[in-house]
Design a protein around this motif. Structure first.
Motif, PDB file in Angstrom:
ATOM      1  N   TYR A  88       0.866  -1.185   0.000  1.00  0.00           N
ATOM      2  CA  TYR A  88       0.000   0.000   0.000  1.00  0.00           C
ATOM      3  C   TYR A  88       0.899   1.230   0.000  1.00  0.00           C
ATOM      4  O   TYR A  88       1.645   1.459   0.945  1.00  0.00           O
ATOM      5  N   GLU A  89       0.811   2.010  -1.075  1.00  0.00           N
ATOM      6  CA  GLU A  89       1.659   3.193  -1.184  1.00  0.00           C
ATOM      7  C   GLU A  89       0.845   4.448  -0.911  1.00  0.00           C
ATOM      8  O   GLU A  89      -0.139   4.726  -1.596  1.00  0.00           O
ATOM      9  N   VAL A  90       1.265   5.189   0.097  1.00  0.00           N
ATOM     10  CA  VAL A  90       0.648   6.473   0.416  1.00  0.00           C
ATOM     11  C   VAL A  90       1.295   7.552  -0.433  1.00  0.00           C
ATOM     12  O   VAL A  90       0.618   8.355  -1.064  1.00  0.00           O
ATOM     13  N   LYS A  91       2.637   7.571  -0.434  1.00  0.00           N
ATOM     14  CA  LYS A  91       3.378   8.476  -1.317  1.00  0.00           C
ATOM     15  C   LYS A  91       4.779   7.918  -1.524  1.00  0.00           C
ATOM     16  O   LYS A  91       5.325   7.214  -0.677  1.00  0.00           O
ATOM     17  N   LYS A  92       5.350   8.222  -2.673  1.00  0.00           N
ATOM     18  CA  LYS A  92       6.681   7.728  -3.007  1.00  0.00           C
ATOM     19  C   LYS A  92       7.703   8.283  -2.024  1.00  0.00           C
ATOM     20  O   LYS A  92       7.645   9.434  -1.640  1.00  0.00           O
ATOM     21  N   GLY A  93       8.614   7.433  -1.590  1.00  0.00           N
ATOM     22  CA  GLY A  93       9.687   7.847  -0.703  1.00  0.00           C
ATOM     23  C   GLY A  93       9.306   7.943   0.764  1.00  0.00           C
ATOM     24  O   GLY A  93      10.148   8.259   1.601  1.00  0.00           O
ATOM     25  N   ALA A  94       8.043   7.674   1.090  1.00  0.00           N
ATOM     26  CA  ALA A  94       7.612   7.717   2.490  1.00  0.00           C
ATOM     27  C   ALA A  94       8.200   6.517   3.235  1.00  0.00           C
ATOM     28  O   ALA A  94       8.549   5.511   2.620  1.00  0.00           O
ATOM     29  N   PRO A  95       8.314   6.603   4.551  1.00  0.00           N
ATOM     30  CA  PRO A  95       8.791   5.442   5.325  1.00  0.00           C
ATOM     31  C   PRO A  95       7.913   4.215   5.056  1.00  0.00           C
ATOM     32  O   PRO A  95       6.721   4.342   4.780  1.00  0.00           O
ATOM     33  N   LEU A  96       8.522   3.051   5.167  1.00  0.00           N
ATOM     34  CA  LEU A  96       7.822   1.795   4.900  1.00  0.00           C
ATOM     35  C   LEU A  96       7.702   0.981   6.177  1.00  0.00           C
ATOM     36  O   LEU A  96       8.686   0.752   6.875  1.00  0.00           O
ATOM     37  N   GLN A  97       6.488   0.545   6.475  1.00  0.00           N
ATOM     38  CA  GLN A  97       6.261  -0.411   7.556  1.00  0.00           C
ATOM     39  C   GLN A  97       6.033  -1.780   6.927  1.00  0.00           C
ATOM     40  O   GLN A  97       5.254  -1.906   5.989  1.00  0.00           O
ATOM     41  N   ILE A  98       6.701  -2.789   7.441  1.00  0.00           N
ATOM     42  CA  ILE A  98       6.447  -4.165   7.014  1.00  0.00           C
ATOM     43  C   ILE A  98       5.675  -4.816   8.143  1.00  0.00           C
ATOM     44  O   ILE A  98       6.150  -4.892   9.269  1.00  0.00           O
ATOM     45  N   GLN A  99       4.454  -5.260   7.849  1.00  0.00           N
ATOM     46  CA  GLN A  99       3.544  -5.754   8.873  1.00  0.00           C
ATOM     47  C   GLN A  99       3.284  -7.244   8.675  1.00  0.00           C
ATOM     48  O   GLN A  99       2.985  -7.688   7.573  1.00  0.00           O
ATOM     49  N   PHE A 100       3.388  -8.000   9.780  1.00  0.00           N
ATOM     50  CA  PHE A 100       3.160  -9.446   9.769  1.00  0.00           C
ATOM     51  C   PHE A 100       2.004  -9.791  10.694  1.00  0.00           C
ATOM     52  O   PHE A 100       1.885  -9.237  11.789  1.00  0.00           O
ATOM     53  N   HIS A 101       1.181 -10.718  10.265  1.00  0.00           N
ATOM     54  CA  HIS A 101       0.037 -11.145  11.069  1.00  0.00           C
ATOM     55  C   HIS A 101       0.448 -12.184  12.099  1.00  0.00           C
ATOM     56  O   HIS A 101       1.578 -12.665  12.109  1.00  0.00           O
ATOM     57  N   GLY A 102      -0.500 -12.562  12.953  1.00  0.00           N
ATOM     58  CA  GLY A 102      -0.246 -13.541  13.997  1.00  0.00           C
ATOM     59  C   GLY A 102      -0.423 -14.969  13.503  1.00  0.00           C
ATOM     60  O   GLY A 102      -0.817 -15.220  12.359  1.00  0.00           O
ATOM     61  N   TYR A 103      -0.153 -15.897  14.395  1.00  0.00           N
ATOM     62  CA  TYR A 103      -0.239 -17.325  14.081  1.00  0.00           C
ATOM     63  C   TYR A 103      -1.658 -17.692  13.680  1.00  0.00           C
ATOM     64  O   TYR A 103      -2.617 -17.334  14.359  1.00  0.00           O
ATOM     65  N   ARG A 104      -1.782 -18.406  12.571  1.00  0.00           N
ATOM     66  CA  ARG A 104      -3.059 -18.808  11.981  1.00  0.00           C
ATOM     67  C   ARG A 104      -3.941 -17.601  11.674  1.00  0.00           C
ATOM     68  O   ARG A 104      -5.155 -17.687  11.659  1.00  0.00           O
ATOM     69  N   GLY A 105      -3.320 -16.473  11.436  1.00  0.00           N
ATOM     70  CA  GLY A 105      -4.050 -15.258  11.110  1.00  0.00           C
ATOM     71  C   GLY A 105      -4.089 -15.029   9.617  1.00  0.00           C
ATOM     72  O   GLY A 105      -3.798 -15.906   8.810  1.00  0.00           O
ATOM     73  N   GLU A 106      -4.419 -13.832   9.281  1.00  0.00           N
ATOM     74  CA  GLU A 106      -4.489 -13.410   7.893  1.00  0.00           C
ATOM     75  C   GLU A 106      -4.110 -11.943   7.865  1.00  0.00           C
ATOM     76  O   GLU A 106      -4.565 -11.159   8.703  1.00  0.00           O
ATOM     77  N   ALA A 107      -3.267 -11.560   6.929  1.00  0.00           N
ATOM     78  CA  ALA A 107      -2.744 -10.197   6.900  1.00  0.00           C
ATOM     79  C   ALA A 107      -3.858  -9.156   6.860  1.00  0.00           C
ATOM     80  O   ALA A 107      -3.827  -8.180   7.599  1.00  0.00           O
ATOM     81  N   ILE A 108      -4.833  -9.374   6.012  1.00  0.00           N
ATOM     82  CA  ILE A 108      -5.867  -8.356   5.839  1.00  0.00           C
ATOM     83  C   ILE A 108      -6.730  -8.192   7.093  1.00  0.00           C
ATOM     84  O   ILE A 108      -7.243  -7.124   7.367  1.00  0.00           O
ATOM     85  N   ARG A 109      -6.859  -9.234   7.870  1.00  0.00           N
ATOM     86  CA  ARG A 109      -7.628  -9.124   9.116  1.00  0.00           C
ATOM     87  C   ARG A 109      -6.770  -8.591  10.253  1.00  0.00           C
ATOM     88  O   ARG A 109      -7.120  -7.633  10.921  1.00  0.00           O
ATOM     89  N   ASP A 110      -5.617  -9.199  10.465  1.00  0.00           N
ATOM     90  CA  ASP A 110      -4.801  -8.851  11.624  1.00  0.00           C
ATOM     91  C   ASP A 110      -4.161  -7.475  11.518  1.00  0.00           C
ATOM     92  O   ASP A 110      -3.866  -6.853  12.538  1.00  0.00           O
ATOM     93  N   MET A 111      -3.903  -7.000  10.313  1.00  0.00           N
ATOM     94  CA  MET A 111      -3.187  -5.736  10.150  1.00  0.00           C
ATOM     95  C   MET A 111      -4.078  -4.581   9.705  1.00  0.00           C
ATOM     96  O   MET A 111      -3.587  -3.510   9.395  1.00  0.00           O
ATOM     97  N   ALA A 112      -5.386  -4.762   9.684  1.00  0.00           N
ATOM     98  CA  ALA A 112      -6.288  -3.706   9.208  1.00  0.00           C
ATOM     99  C   ALA A 112      -6.160  -2.434  10.036  1.00  0.00           C
ATOM    100  O   ALA A 112      -6.117  -1.329   9.487  1.00  0.00           O
ATOM    101  N   GLY A 113      -6.083  -2.558  11.344  1.00  0.00           N
ATOM    102  CA  GLY A 113      -5.943  -1.379  12.195  1.00  0.00           C
ATOM    103  C   GLY A 113      -4.579  -0.738  12.058  1.00  0.00           C
ATOM    104  O   GLY A 113      -4.457   0.488  11.936  1.00  0.00           O
ATOM    105  N   GLY A 114      -3.532  -1.548  12.084  1.00  0.00           N
ATOM    106  CA  GLY A 114      -2.173  -1.026  11.939  1.00  0.00           C
ATOM    107  C   GLY A 114      -1.946  -0.387  10.588  1.00  0.00           C
ATOM    108  O   GLY A 114      -1.247   0.626  10.475  1.00  0.00           O
ATOM    109  N   ASN A 115      -2.566  -0.936   9.557  1.00  0.00           N
ATOM    110  CA  ASN A 115      -2.449  -0.364   8.220  1.00  0.00           C
ATOM    111  C   ASN A 115      -3.096   1.019   8.166  1.00  0.00           C
ATOM    112  O   ASN A 115      -2.551   1.943   7.578  1.00  0.00           O
ATOM    113  N   ARG A 116      -4.243   1.149   8.800  1.00  0.00           N
ATOM    114  CA  ARG A 116      -4.917   2.456   8.823  1.00  0.00           C
ATOM    115  C   ARG A 116      -4.072   3.501   9.556  1.00  0.00           C
ATOM    116  O   ARG A 116      -3.902   4.623   9.083  1.00  0.00           O
TER     117      ARG A 116
END
Length: 139
Positions: A88-116
């Motif tokens: 997900y790109e907000v703007k070019k050159g912006a800092p990058l967060q690499i987000q990992f979900h929990g055990y038996r999770g799913e990225a789109i569910r576990d990281m929805a709040g952190g992504n926002r």
């Protein structure tokens, strides 16, 4: 007589070892092994006393993350699995967060709040489906 007792003792020890082996294998399958049924691409929201009052807002975050434009990225692992993520790109050159979900999770569910939160702070995010989860390969 001694040989009979020694034989019985050896058989007993081998029986215990076999039981322990199969018991540990059953625990592995139940707890650690991620079957294709579990890897369906949809992990339900958590439920329970601490979660029930937040179900609606959690679902809104997940739905919002699904609507935001992203670039699907993938990489081949050393053991030839394809591992996927969403960039997900907000703007070019912006800092990058690499987000990992929990055990038996799913990225789109576990990281929805952190992504926002990352987007609100102008940070790009790479949200990863780990091995054997979401679209990524493996068991």
């Amino acid at each position: 007589m001694f040989r009979i007792i020694a034989g019985i003792l050896v058989a007993f020890i081998l029986s215990i070892a076999v039981l322990i082996y199969f018991g540990l294998y059953a625990v592995f399958r139940a707890v650690l092994y991620n079957t294709n049924e579990r890897k369906s691409g949809h992990v339900p929201l958590p439920t329970g006393e601490g979660y029930d009052q937040h179900q609606e807002s959690m679902q809104e975050l997940v739905d919002l993350m699904k609507e935001i434009p992203y670039e699907e990225v993938s990489v081949r692992s050393f053991d030839n699995l394809t591992l996927y993520g969403r960039y997900y790109e907000v703007k070019k050159g912006a800092p990058l967060q690499i987000q990992f979900h929990g055990y038996r999770g799913e990225a789109i569910r576990d990281m929805a709040g952190g992504n926002r939160v990352a987007r609100e702070h102008g940070q790009n995010t790479l949200v990863v489906d780990q091995r054997a989860h979401g679209k990524s390969g493996g068991n």
